[in-house]
Scaffold this motif. Structure first.
Motif, PDB file in Angstrom:
ATOM      1  N   GLY A 271      65.177  24.649 -34.475  1.00  0.00           N
ATOM      2  CA  GLY A 271      66.143  24.969 -33.416  1.00  0.00           C
ATOM      3  C   GLY A 271      66.446  26.454 -33.364  1.00  0.00           C
ATOM      4  N   GLY A 272      66.571  27.072 -34.527  1.00  0.00           N
ATOM      5  CA  GLY A 272      66.805  28.515 -34.580  1.00  0.00           C
ATOM      6  C   GLY A 272      65.643  29.291 -33.990  1.00  0.00           C
ATOM      7  N   LEU A 273      64.428  28.867 -34.313  1.00  0.00           N
ATOM      8  CA  LEU A 273      63.241  29.517 -33.759  1.00  0.00           C
ATOM      9  C   LEU A 273      63.217  29.389 -32.237  1.00  0.00           C
ATOM     10  N   TYR A 274      63.499  28.193 -31.736  1.00  0.00           N
ATOM     11  CA  TYR A 274      63.504  27.996 -30.281  1.00  0.00           C
ATOM     12  C   TYR A 274      64.583  28.839 -29.613  1.00  0.00           C
ATOM     13  N   ARG A 275      65.724  28.911 -30.236  1.00  0.00           N
ATOM     14  CA  ARG A 275      66.825  29.720 -29.670  1.00  0.00           C
ATOM     15  C   ARG A 275      66.448  31.203 -29.660  1.00  0.00           C
ATOM     16  N   LEU A 276      65.806  31.659 -30.722  1.00  0.00           N
ATOM     17  CA  LEU A 276      65.338  33.048 -30.763  1.00  0.00           C
ATOM     18  C   LEU A 276      64.358  33.323 -29.623  1.00  0.00           C
ATOM     19  N   MET A 277      63.491  32.355 -29.340  1.00  0.00           N
ATOM     20  CA  MET A 277      62.532  32.513 -28.240  1.00  0.00           C
ATOM     21  C   MET A 277      63.257  32.647 -26.906  1.00  0.00           C
ATOM     22  N   GLU A 278      64.253  31.808 -26.692  1.00  0.00           N
ATOM     23  CA  GLU A 278      65.011  31.860 -25.438  1.00  0.00           C
ATOM     24  C   GLU A 278      65.726  33.202 -25.289  1.00  0.00           C
ATOM     25  N   GLN A 279      66.362  33.652 -26.353  1.00  0.00           N
ATOM     26  CA  GLN A 279      67.063  34.930 -26.305  1.00  0.00           C
ATOM     27  C   GLN A 279      66.110  36.087 -26.086  1.00  0.00           C
ATOM     28  N   ALA A 280      64.945  36.029 -26.740  1.00  0.00           N
ATOM     29  CA  ALA A 280      63.965  37.106 -26.602  1.00  0.00           C
ATOM     30  C   ALA A 280      63.446  37.196 -25.176  1.00  0.00           C
ATOM     31  N   SER A 281      63.312  36.052 -24.508  1.00  0.00           N
ATOM     32  CA  SER A 281      62.825  36.091 -23.129  1.00  0.00           C
ATOM     33  C   SER A 281      63.876  36.710 -22.211  1.00  0.00           C
ATOM     34  N   ALA A 282      65.143  36.522 -22.529  1.00  0.00           N
ATOM     35  CA  ALA A 282      66.223  37.103 -21.725  1.00  0.00           C
ATOM     36  C   ALA A 282      66.413  38.587 -22.025  1.00  0.00           C
ATOM     37  N   ASN A 283      66.156  38.989 -23.266  1.00  0.00           N
ATOM     38  CA  ASN A 283      66.302  40.382 -23.701  1.00  0.00           C
ATOM     39  C   ASN A 283      65.032  40.847 -24.393  1.00  0.00           C
ATOM     40  N   PRO A 284      63.960  41.107 -23.634  1.00  0.00           N
ATOM     41  CA  PRO A 284      62.699  41.494 -24.272  1.00  0.00           C
ATOM     42  C   PRO A 284      62.808  42.814 -25.031  1.00  0.00           C
ATOM     43  N   GLY A 285      61.862  43.015 -25.944  1.00  0.00           N
ATOM     44  CA  GLY A 285      61.839  44.265 -26.700  1.00  0.00           C
ATOM     45  C   GLY A 285      62.648  44.209 -27.971  1.00  0.00           C
ATOM     46  N   GLY A 286      63.036  43.022 -28.387  1.00  0.00           N
ATOM     47  CA  GLY A 286      63.836  42.883 -29.598  1.00  0.00           C
ATOM     48  C   GLY A 286      62.972  42.741 -30.827  1.00  0.00           C
ATOM     49  N   LEU A 287      63.289  41.762 -31.637  1.00  0.00           N
ATOM     50  CA  LEU A 287      62.614  41.553 -32.907  1.00  0.00           C
ATOM     51  C   LEU A 287      61.185  41.050 -32.731  1.00  0.00           C
ATOM     52  N   THR A 288      60.335  41.422 -33.676  1.00  0.00           N
ATOM     53  CA  THR A 288      59.027  40.788 -33.732  1.00  0.00           C
ATOM     54  C   THR A 288      59.234  39.389 -34.288  1.00  0.00           C
ATOM     55  N   LEU A 289      58.235  38.557 -34.157  1.00  0.00           N
ATOM     56  CA  LEU A 289      58.318  37.210 -34.700  1.00  0.00           C
ATOM     57  C   LEU A 289      58.523  37.261 -36.210  1.00  0.00           C
ATOM     58  N   ARG A 290      57.833  38.149 -36.902  1.00  0.00           N
ATOM     59  CA  ARG A 290      57.983  38.293 -38.351  1.00  0.00           C
ATOM     60  C   ARG A 290      59.421  38.678 -38.699  1.00  0.00           C
ATOM     61  N   GLU A 291      59.982  39.653 -38.006  1.00  0.00           N
ATOM     62  CA  GLU A 291      61.358  40.088 -38.287  1.00  0.00           C
ATOM     63  C   GLU A 291      62.346  38.955 -38.044  1.00  0.00           C
ATOM     64  N   ALA A 292      62.163  38.237 -36.948  1.00  0.00           N
ATOM     65  CA  ALA A 292      63.072  37.137 -36.619  1.00  0.00           C
ATOM     66  C   ALA A 292      63.000  36.037 -37.670  1.00  0.00           C
ATOM     67  N   LEU A 293      61.790  35.674 -38.093  1.00  0.00           N
ATOM     68  CA  LEU A 293      61.655  34.638 -39.119  1.00  0.00           C
ATOM     69  C   LEU A 293      62.231  35.087 -40.452  1.00  0.00           C
ATOM     70  N   ASP A 294      62.005  36.339 -40.819  1.00  0.00           N
ATOM     71  CA  ASP A 294      62.576  36.858 -42.069  1.00  0.00           C
ATOM     72  C   ASP A 294      64.100  36.722 -42.061  1.00  0.00           C
ATOM     73  N   GLU A 295      64.723  37.120 -40.952  1.00  0.00           N
ATOM     74  CA  GLU A 295      66.192  37.027 -40.838  1.00  0.00           C
ATOM     75  C   GLU A 295      66.655  35.577 -40.870  1.00  0.00           C
ATOM     76  N   LEU A 296      65.990  34.728 -40.080  1.00  0.00           N
ATOM     77  CA  LEU A 296      66.366  33.323 -40.005  1.00  0.00           C
ATOM     78  C   LEU A 296      66.270  32.663 -41.375  1.00  0.00           C
ATOM     79  N   VAL A 297      65.168  32.882 -42.053  1.00  0.00           N
ATOM     80  CA  VAL A 297      64.964  32.266 -43.371  1.00  0.00           C
ATOM     81  C   VAL A 297      65.949  32.821 -44.389  1.00  0.00           C
ATOM     82  N   ASP A 298      66.221  34.100 -44.342  1.00  0.00           N
ATOM     83  CA  ASP A 298      67.195  34.682 -45.264  1.00  0.00           C
ATOM     84  C   ASP A 298      68.550  34.000 -45.100  1.00  0.00           C
TER      85      ASP A 298
END
Length: 185
Positions: free
Chosen positions: A149-176
């Motif tokens: 769910g967190g991954l899907y939400r990150l995808m939705e937010q990224a589409s609304a605000n492009p140019g943010g985190l890379t997938l690696r950065e987002a997963l690192d933060e989410l997992v942390d």
């Protein structure tokens, strides 16, 4: 191998432009005719499906390598599995996953099925972490659903605000956040 050359160029195009590249642009970048590309792939969707299936195969191989790595402890294995990405996807902008979901739903379904079902290694490491006293007892299925769910939400937010985190950065933060929230104190 022509297919490998085309796939390599497709990866570059996706990194640069997302899924908005054309087969004609691909042909030009490869130095071949569009006809040659269509002899290898009947459609852009088939090409993208091949890329996704290769990425899934690579992820499965890397998962097995992590699980069998004797130098890694249980928590290191868990962390590595949760941020596991195919090599070529590491610097993917997270909006690309949203584009895949939106414009190529059949290919997305293949990746989505993998995301929903490929949790045996994580479940194993969570079980070992709990047995070793490194993790509290918690609902593993709920943890996995929160991750997805967190991954899907990150995808939705990224589409609304492009140019943010890379997938690696987002997963690192989410997992942390998820793992440090469940570590035994």
């Amino acid at each position: 191998m022509m297919k490998q050359r085309i796939l390599a160029q497709a990866k570059q195009q996706i990194f640069k432009r997302g899924f908005r590249f054309t087969m004609a642009e691909m042909a030009k970048q490869c130095g071949i005719s569009t006809k040659t590309i269509y002899e290898c792939y009947t459609s852009k969707e088939e090409l993208i499906r091949d890329l996704v299936e290769q990425a899934i195969d690579e992820a499965k191989e890397r998962e097995q390598a992590i699980l069998s790595d004797r130098k890694l402890g249980t928590m290191e294995k868990l962390q590595a599995l949760l941020v596991l990405l195919p090599q070529d996807f590491q610097f993917f902008d997270i909006t690309h996953l949203y584009e895949l979901q939106r414009y190529y739903p059949e290919v997305w379904a293949i990746l989505n099925l993998f995301l929903e079902e490929q949790w045996d290694g994580v479940r194993q490491m969570i079980g070992e972490g709990q047995a070793e006293g490194l993790l509290e007892k918690f609902n593993t299925s709920l943890f996995i659903q929160m991750y997805i769910g967190g991954l899907y939400r990150l995808m939705e937010q990224a589409s609304a605000n492009p140019g943010g985190l890379t997938l690696r950065e987002a997963l690192d933060e989410l997992v942390d956040i998820l793992v440090n929230g469940i570590k035994r104190r």
